[in-house]
Design an enzyme around this catalytic site. Structure first.
Site, PDB file in Angstrom:
ATOM      1  N   ASP A  57     -11.811  -3.804   2.211  1.00  0.00           N
ATOM      2  CA  ASP A  57     -10.992  -4.759   1.459  1.00  0.00           C
ATOM      3  C   ASP A  57     -11.846  -6.032   1.428  1.00  0.00           C
ATOM      4  O   ASP A  57     -13.078  -5.947   1.559  1.00  0.00           O
ATOM      5  CB  ASP A  57      -9.622  -4.968   2.123  1.00  0.00           C
ATOM      6  N   GLN A  68       0.823  -1.217   0.000  1.00  0.00           N
ATOM      7  CA  GLN A  68       0.000   0.000   0.000  1.00  0.00           C
ATOM      8  C   GLN A  68       0.854   1.263   0.000  1.00  0.00           C
ATOM      9  O   GLN A  68       0.468   2.282  -0.575  1.00  0.00           O
ATOM     10  CB  GLN A  68      -0.908  -0.028   1.245  1.00  0.00           C
ATOM     11  N   ASN A 118     -16.343  -6.949  -4.916  1.00  0.00           N
ATOM     12  CA  ASN A 118     -16.375  -5.543  -5.309  1.00  0.00           C
ATOM     13  C   ASN A 118     -15.506  -5.270  -6.541  1.00  0.00           C
ATOM     14  O   ASN A 118     -15.957  -4.646  -7.502  1.00  0.00           O
ATOM     15  CB  ASN A 118     -15.918  -4.677  -4.125  1.00  0.00           C
ATOM     16  N   LYS A 156      -2.595  -1.056   6.707  1.00  0.00           N
ATOM     17  CA  LYS A 156      -3.595  -2.095   6.418  1.00  0.00           C
ATOM     18  C   LYS A 156      -4.035  -2.708   7.730  1.00  0.00           C
ATOM     19  O   LYS A 156      -3.284  -2.699   8.716  1.00  0.00           O
ATOM     20  CB  LYS A 156      -2.982  -3.191   5.542  1.00  0.00           C
TER      21      LYS A 156
END
Ligand code: NDP
Ligand code: 2IT
Length: 444
Positions: free
Chosen positions: A166, A111, A240, A126
């Site tokens: 997530d 990230q 998603n 995260k």
């Protein structure tokens, strides 16, 4: 031994039983060799690599909650704040039984570079838990999310650390967590992104990762003198990222023919029926094996198998290491031209090498799935100015960010003699900005 090899050895030795973290560190550091070689003395003196592979801090906490039978359940919660050199920590929360410290660290490490590539002021972090949302009632989900936030609230804030969704975390979970944060802290602030539209969420955040993935593929193909129109696309995942990748693939004139969840996969020769997929996954929260009830021509298979379907473009959008060497061989044998990672590190290291050695254009997750966190950054901006932007405004900015990322990673790869190697380009471009900020801020 060179600096890169010393640090890789140290990471493996000091972080046993964290194979995914080792994998992510090795991939990044190996591709940074030319940059590190050119700056070795300065980087060694400032311990740049040791600092970049060690998170600023990691929280691990107990999450007790009561299930519908009155039984107390206990899960483990995590938040790893990896690096805030260029902005507040930013990154999602994952709820999946496979979650452990090594998984969260690999995701937090990735990230840092991804967020740098977006050009927005966001550091990397995260979190998540080994809680399994499957089969839980809404009340059980709420009980877990409330308990999780009862601890997490201590470490986050709109200018400190801004979590998001997530795997296993969507608008429902973010809503329960936001409500709990607000109740405990007594402040209404943009502490989470991916919020509902009635309380500070951004239009186009739901679509952002999948749409962004297709925007960067479209731009890359254009720059290679090709066109996404008419291309056959295979997608894994049915969550998603996968759903909105499929939606945008259709909109751009491509034909997405597969989707997969952890139980099985579907091949629809007429192209995936988006309305049916959304009904099954977003509304009914069912398994993909229901899909042929909506589309009698489609095939459903238990287990894995998406990568055996002939296609031009492959988009892994489920989870880490879901595309292995055998899958890569099948893709190459079937003439795949592009693999772009919607998920984080879905391709194993040997599969990535095989694809690139066989002329497949490979877009790594840090670049290709950065659309989600980019629109999270835009959600933070909207919350700060207490305004809402239209769908078109956000979508236009998302497209600009994704095309910008492509040109940035392409240029970084060329600069160091890695033309066409977007893994190296993404790692180098993401790293250079973070390191410049770290050096400017001294030893902290
Ligand atoms: P969702 O929870 O919405 O969907 C995940 C999908 O992947 C589900 O279909 C799930 O199947 C499948 N899946 C998850 N774990 C496994 C597994 N171990 N084996 C096989 N299939 C699995 O998550 P997202 O779509 O949000 O996330 C997908 C990937 O994209 C993750 O790697 C995530 O880190 C990454 N990502 C997400 C972003 C976002 O904005 N949401 C942004 C950037 C990256 P099942 O339902 O059966 O478990
Ligand atoms: O992996 C990712 O980039 C995400 N899950 C989204 C993170 C975010 O803060 O929107």
């Amino acid at each position: 031994m060179g600096y890169v090899d010393e640090v890789i050895e140290m990471v493996v030795e000091k972080n046993p039983a964290q194979p995914e973290f080792h994998q992510a560190v090795k991939e990044v550091l190996n591709s940074l060799r030319p940059v590190v070689d050119a700056n070795e003395e300065a980087y060694r003196r400032d311990a740049i690599l040791e600092r970049i592979v060690n998170p600023d801090r990691a929280f691990i906490f107990r999450v007790p909650w009561v299930d519908d039978k009155g039984q107390v359940q206990v899960n483990t919660g995590y938040r790893v704040q990896f690096n805030n050199a260029i902005g507040p920590y930013k990154g999602g929360l994952r709820l999946h039984p496979s979650v452990n410290l090594g998984i969260i660290k690999f995701l937090g490490f990735e990230q840092v570079f991804k967020n740098s590539l977006t050009g927005l002021p966001m550091g990397g972090g995260k979190g998540g838990s080994d809680f399994d949302p499957k089969g839980k009632s809404d009340r059980e989900i709420m009980a877990f999310c409330q308990s999780f936030m009862t601890e997490l609230y201590k470490y986050i804030g709109a200018d400190v650390d801004v979590p998001a969704g997530d795997i296993g975390v969507g608008a429902r979970e973010i809503g329960f967590m936001f409500g709990t944060y607000k109740k405990i802290r007594g402040v209404f602030e943009g502490v989470l992104t991916g919020k509902g539209l009635t309380y500070g969420g951004s239009l186009a955040r739901t679509e952002a990762t999948g749409y962004g993935l297709l925007y960067i593929v479209e731009e890359m193909l254009k720059c290679h003198g090709d066109d996404i129109k008419g291309k056959t696309v295979i997608v894994s995942g049915a969550g998603n990222v996968a759903i909105y990748a499929i939606e945008k693939a259709w909109q751009l004139g491509a034909k997405p023919v597969t989707a997969a969840d952890s139980t099985g996969w579907v091949y629809d020769p007429d192209g995936i029926d988006l309305a049916a997929l959304k009904e099954i996954k977003e509304v009914r929260r069912e398994r993909l094996r229901e899909y042929p009830k909506y589309r009698p021509n489609a095939e459903y298979h238990d287990g894995r198998g998406v990568w055996t379907v002939k296609a031009d473009i492959a988009l892994p959008c489920a989870t880490q290491n879901e595309l292995n060497l055998d899958d890569a061989k099948a893709l190459v044998a079937n003439g795949v031209k592009v693999v772009a990672e919607g998920a984080n590190m879905p391709t194993t290291a040997d599969a990535t090498d095989y694809l690139m050695e066989h002329g497949v254009i490979f877009l790594p997750g840090k670049a290709a799935n950065a659309g989600g966190v980019s629109v999270s950054g835009l959600e933070m901006s909207q919350n700060s100015e207490r305004l809402h932007w239209t769908f078109e405004e956000v979508d236009t900015q998302l497209k600009g960010i994704m095309t910008g990322i492509y040109h940035n990673i392409d240029a970084a790869a060329r600069k160091y003699g890695y033309e066409g190697n977007y893994v190296a380009g993404a790692n180098i471009a993401g790293f250079e900005k973070v390191v410049e900020a770290m050096i400017a801020q001294g030893v902290v």
